[in-house]
Design a protein around this motif. Structure first.
Motif, PDB file in Angstrom:
ATOM      1  N   ALA A  64       0.832  -1.215   0.000  1.00  0.00           N
ATOM      2  CA  ALA A  64       0.000   0.000   0.000  1.00  0.00           C
ATOM      3  C   ALA A  64       0.860   1.256   0.000  1.00  0.00           C
ATOM      4  O   ALA A  64       0.566   2.230  -0.702  1.00  0.00           O
ATOM      5  CB  ALA A  64      -0.925  -0.018   1.206  1.00  0.00           C
ATOM      6  N   ILE A  65       1.937   1.233   0.798  1.00  0.00           N
ATOM      7  CA  ILE A  65       2.835   2.394   0.845  1.00  0.00           C
ATOM      8  C   ILE A  65       3.484   2.619  -0.517  1.00  0.00           C
ATOM      9  O   ILE A  65       3.572   3.745  -1.011  1.00  0.00           O
ATOM     10  CB  ILE A  65       3.894   2.196   1.937  1.00  0.00           C
ATOM     11  CG1 ILE A  65       3.238   2.223   3.327  1.00  0.00           C
ATOM     12  CG2 ILE A  65       4.981   3.272   1.839  1.00  0.00           C
ATOM     13  CD1 ILE A  65       4.184   1.888   4.454  1.00  0.00           C
TER      14      ILE A  65
ATOM     15  N   PHE B 249       2.314   1.685  -3.432  1.00  0.00           N
ATOM     16  CA  PHE B 249       1.262   2.125  -4.366  1.00  0.00           C
ATOM     17  C   PHE B 249       0.948   3.613  -4.169  1.00  0.00           C
ATOM     18  O   PHE B 249       0.804   4.366  -5.132  1.00  0.00           O
ATOM     19  CB  PHE B 249       0.008   1.289  -4.156  1.00  0.00           C
ATOM     20  CG  PHE B 249      -1.141   1.717  -5.020  1.00  0.00           C
ATOM     21  CD1 PHE B 249      -1.199   1.373  -6.363  1.00  0.00           C
ATOM     22  CD2 PHE B 249      -2.173   2.488  -4.491  1.00  0.00           C
ATOM     23  CE1 PHE B 249      -2.260   1.775  -7.158  1.00  0.00           C
ATOM     24  CE2 PHE B 249      -3.226   2.910  -5.274  1.00  0.00           C
ATOM     25  CZ  PHE B 249      -3.280   2.548  -6.620  1.00  0.00           C
ATOM     26  N   LEU B 250       0.851   4.043  -2.887  1.00  0.00           N
ATOM     27  CA  LEU B 250       0.565   5.453  -2.619  1.00  0.00           C
ATOM     28  C   LEU B 250       1.699   6.347  -3.116  1.00  0.00           C
ATOM     29  O   LEU B 250       1.461   7.453  -3.623  1.00  0.00           O
ATOM     30  CB  LEU B 250       0.347   5.669  -1.116  1.00  0.00           C
ATOM     31  CG  LEU B 250      -0.958   5.084  -0.543  1.00  0.00           C
ATOM     32  CD1 LEU B 250      -0.990   5.253   0.968  1.00  0.00           C
ATOM     33  CD2 LEU B 250      -2.173   5.768  -1.171  1.00  0.00           C
ATOM     34  N   GLY B 251       2.930   5.863  -2.959  1.00  0.00           N
ATOM     35  CA  GLY B 251       4.069   6.636  -3.450  1.00  0.00           C
ATOM     36  C   GLY B 251       4.028   6.792  -4.963  1.00  0.00           C
ATOM     37  O   GLY B 251       4.256   7.879  -5.499  1.00  0.00           O
TER      38      GLY B 251
ATOM     39  N   ALA C 270       1.334   6.528  -6.879  1.00  0.00           N
ATOM     40  CA  ALA C 270       0.168   7.349  -7.216  1.00  0.00           C
ATOM     41  C   ALA C 270       0.460   8.835  -6.990  1.00  0.00           C
ATOM     42  O   ALA C 270       0.078   9.693  -7.804  1.00  0.00           O
ATOM     43  CB  ALA C 270      -1.033   6.920  -6.386  1.00  0.00           C
ATOM     44  N   GLY C 271       1.145   9.150  -5.883  1.00  0.00           N
ATOM     45  CA  GLY C 271       1.489  10.543  -5.618  1.00  0.00           C
ATOM     46  C   GLY C 271       2.444  11.098  -6.668  1.00  0.00           C
ATOM     47  O   GLY C 271       2.307  12.250  -7.098  1.00  0.00           O
TER      48      GLY C 271
ATOM     49  N   GLU D  21       0.418  11.691  -9.779  1.00  0.00           N
ATOM     50  CA  GLU D  21      -0.443  12.868  -9.604  1.00  0.00           C
ATOM     51  C   GLU D  21       0.377  14.152  -9.698  1.00  0.00           C
ATOM     52  O   GLU D  21      -0.047  15.132 -10.327  1.00  0.00           O
ATOM     53  CB  GLU D  21      -1.146  12.803  -8.250  1.00  0.00           C
ATOM     54  CG  GLU D  21      -2.101  13.971  -8.008  1.00  0.00           C
ATOM     55  CD  GLU D  21      -2.730  13.930  -6.627  1.00  0.00           C
ATOM     56  OE1 GLU D  21      -3.636  14.745  -6.369  1.00  0.00           O
ATOM     57  OE2 GLU D  21      -2.301  13.089  -5.809  1.00  0.00           O
TER      58      GLU D  21
END
Length: 241
Positions: free
Chosen positions: A19-20, A22-24, A26-27, A30
């Protein structure tokens, strides 16, 4: 052989790590997308500004000298002027109250007849000199070249003369650029650019002097969101009376 699977703690740790990551990712995506969008918006504003300034500059440079008028009202902050259609030289015949004139660099064939609402002005010193009723201007719509096709002749007795015997021919329809309260730049009610801030943008005109022709100061502030771009540009009128 003994087989061993994942424990609950190992699964939770794996899910958290994925999850970490993936969030990295995605950020990062973005951030890149926002940067690209901002860059496109900035380029769009700059293209608008370049187009508007270039269009105004070309028309102002070739306007009839001293044909500028500034106004401010419900239409916005406006500058009005008359573009030159033809220019040339003239001779006044006082005995017959006529002016004989030729047109330089003409792009028409002889014999030539001027279209309706075409006017000729001599030695204009203000906008009113180009209007109907002024002794400095005359309607030449329908005027045709002389029999030999070498020059034109029109009845006219101007109050003042051009030191270089220059005349200017224009259509009896002015061009008006306005910065509206809706934050638009419009030319004769046709939008040229948007996002031009009314409160921070302006036109200013300096009359012709002995050293130069008329000078127009353009100050346009474009805004998109929190980003602003200020453009200041001076345009000198090429012709003098």
């Amino acid at each position: 052989m003994k087989q061993r699977g994942f424990t609950l703690i190992e699964m939770i740790v794996t899910i958290v790590v994925v999850a970490i990551i993936f969030l990295g990712i995605a950020g990062f995506v973005e951030f890149g997308t926002k940067g690209y969008t901002i860059s496109i918006d900035r380029q769009r504003i700059q293209n608008q500004a370049r187009f508007a300034i270039e269009k105004m500059s070309r028309e102002i440079q070739h306007a009839v000298p001293n044909s500028f008028a500034m106004s401010s009202g419900t239409s916005g902050k406006c500058i009005e002027f008359y573009p030159i259609q033809y220019a040339g030289f003239y001779v006044e015949r006082e005995a017959t109250n006529t002016v004989e004139f030729v047109v330089g660099n003409e792009d028409y064939e002889h014999p030539h007849t001027f279209a309706a609402k075409t006017r000729l002005v001599i030695n204009p010193s203000r906008m009113d000199d180009l209007k109907t009723g002024s002794p400095q201007a005359v309607d030449i719509g329908g005027v045709t070249t002389t029999t030999g096709g070498e020059y034109f002749s029109v009845t006219m007795t101007p109050d003042s003369q051009s030191s270089a015997n220059r005349h200017f021919i224009y259509q009896d329809q002015s061009v008006t650029y306005c910065i509206t309260q809706a934050n638009e730049l419009r030319r004769n009610d046709v939008q040229v650019a948007s996002e031009v801030m009314y409160n921070q943008s302006s036109f200013n005109y300096e009359q012709t002097s002995l050293q130069r022709g008329g000078l127009i100061h353009l100050s346009l502030l474009f805004q998109n969101g929190d980003e602003q771009s200020q453009y200041k540009h001076d345009v000198q009128v090429s012709n003098v009376p």
